[in-house]
Design an enzyme around this catalytic site. Sequence first.
Site, short mmCIF file in Angstrom:
data_model
loop_
_atom_site.label_atom_id
_atom_site.label_comp_id
_atom_site.label_asym_id
_atom_site.label_seq_id
_atom_site.Cartn_x
_atom_site.Cartn_y
_atom_site.Cartn_z
N LYS A 50 -69.06 -34.42 44.08
CA LYS A 50 -68.81 -33.07 43.93
C LYS A 50 -67.62 -32.74 43.33
O LYS A 50 -67.70 -31.67 42.28
CB LYS A 50 -69.11 -32.29 45.48
CG LYS A 50 -70.20 -32.12 46.18
CD LYS A 50 -70.28 -32.24 47.63
CE LYS A 50 -71.60 -32.45 48.17
NZ LYS A 50 -71.43 -32.72 49.74
N GLN A 94 -67.77 -31.55 54.84
CA GLN A 94 -68.90 -32.70 54.58
C GLN A 94 -69.23 -33.22 55.77
O GLN A 94 -68.42 -33.44 56.92
CB GLN A 94 -68.06 -33.80 53.83
CG GLN A 94 -69.05 -35.03 53.51
CD GLN A 94 -70.24 -34.50 52.49
OE1 GLN A 94 -69.96 -34.01 51.56
NE2 GLN A 94 -71.46 -35.03 52.75
N ASP A 117 -72.93 -23.75 51.26
CA ASP A 117 -73.75 -24.68 51.80
C ASP A 117 -74.84 -23.99 52.20
O ASP A 117 -76.17 -24.48 52.60
CB ASP A 117 -73.07 -25.69 52.76
CG ASP A 117 -73.04 -27.06 52.36
OD1 ASP A 117 -73.55 -27.38 51.34
OD2 ASP A 117 -71.96 -27.85 52.96
#
Length: 290
Positions: A50, A94, A117
């Site tokens: 990312k 994460q 997200d």
Amino acid sequence: MDSKIIDGRMVAGQIFQKLKDDVSKLDKKPCIAVFLVGDDPSSRIYVNMKKKRCDENGFDSIITQLPGDISQNDLIKQINKVNKNKSVNGILVQVPLPAHISEEAVIEAVDPQKDVDCFHPYNLGRLMAGDPVFLPCTPAGVIVLLDYYGIHIHEKRAVVVGRSNIVGKPLSILLLSRHATITICHSRTANIREETKKADILVAAVGKPNFITSDMVKKGAVVIDVGINRVEDPDSKKGYRIVGDVDYDTVIKKCEYITPVPGGVGVMTIAMLLENTLRAYNLQNIPTRI
Ligand code: NDP
């Protein structure tokens, strides 16, 4: 490339180029803050991927590495600080998190306006209500691929195997919003093969290599493989290789389209994450109702 193969790398490449152009016209760079807790090697690889995409496409990224034994409270305090930091547009924690930390509590701690997200219940609720702020990254990536290849969704029978909050459920909602007729299968589905064989569009989001075999696929179906599984491979330098949930070599002979792993859905997920980060930047700079 074989015309049956949906080339996620190529489609994502075009999206990255457009994002790079759009971002280059902004006064400042959109910024994403990423929290990495503990030392899970796969999570580290995903975070590095990312960061690399952010660097390449003109986004700022702040990676915060935290020890695996950090308390839930301390992690949430760190997230709250970034929630208040006006120079950060998007926040990503994460997953998976260490077992002593509640993923739900941490996800709820992220400001919904920075939830790039699209994991926060507020954003999932808006998606469910048909008025999303952000689109969940992996499901949105699947829809973009279908659209890019001119695969009609409306009136089709779509079967999604997997019902996680990250992939299966939100993807089913997106397909439904595009007027597909949806079946969601999971570990307690009886006669799963009978369900998958009816699919015009079959999505596998299970996390098990070779789960979808060719006898589970209708001839001419579109097969989307979301799975990312590590399997041992002594011939590979790393000692392993990445495969999806679909028995690719046999299914490709029966279907009309298929996504490879790697090179299918995975890279699209990161492209959608950057799209959401740019969207968050724009929403935060042009006030709207949330
Ligand atoms: P989860 O483990 O959260 O969910 C897996 C789903 O598969 C569950 O709903 C589970 O059912 C179902 N399942 C498990 N075993 C069976 C079975 N034998 N028969 C039918 N259904 C079964 O995984 P995720 O949704 O997070 O991820 C799925 C896969 O996608 C993984 O390989 C993951 O690595 C990958 N992934 C890829 C991404 C990308 O960018 N390409 C992004 C996110 C995930 P039940 O609910 O009943 O337990």
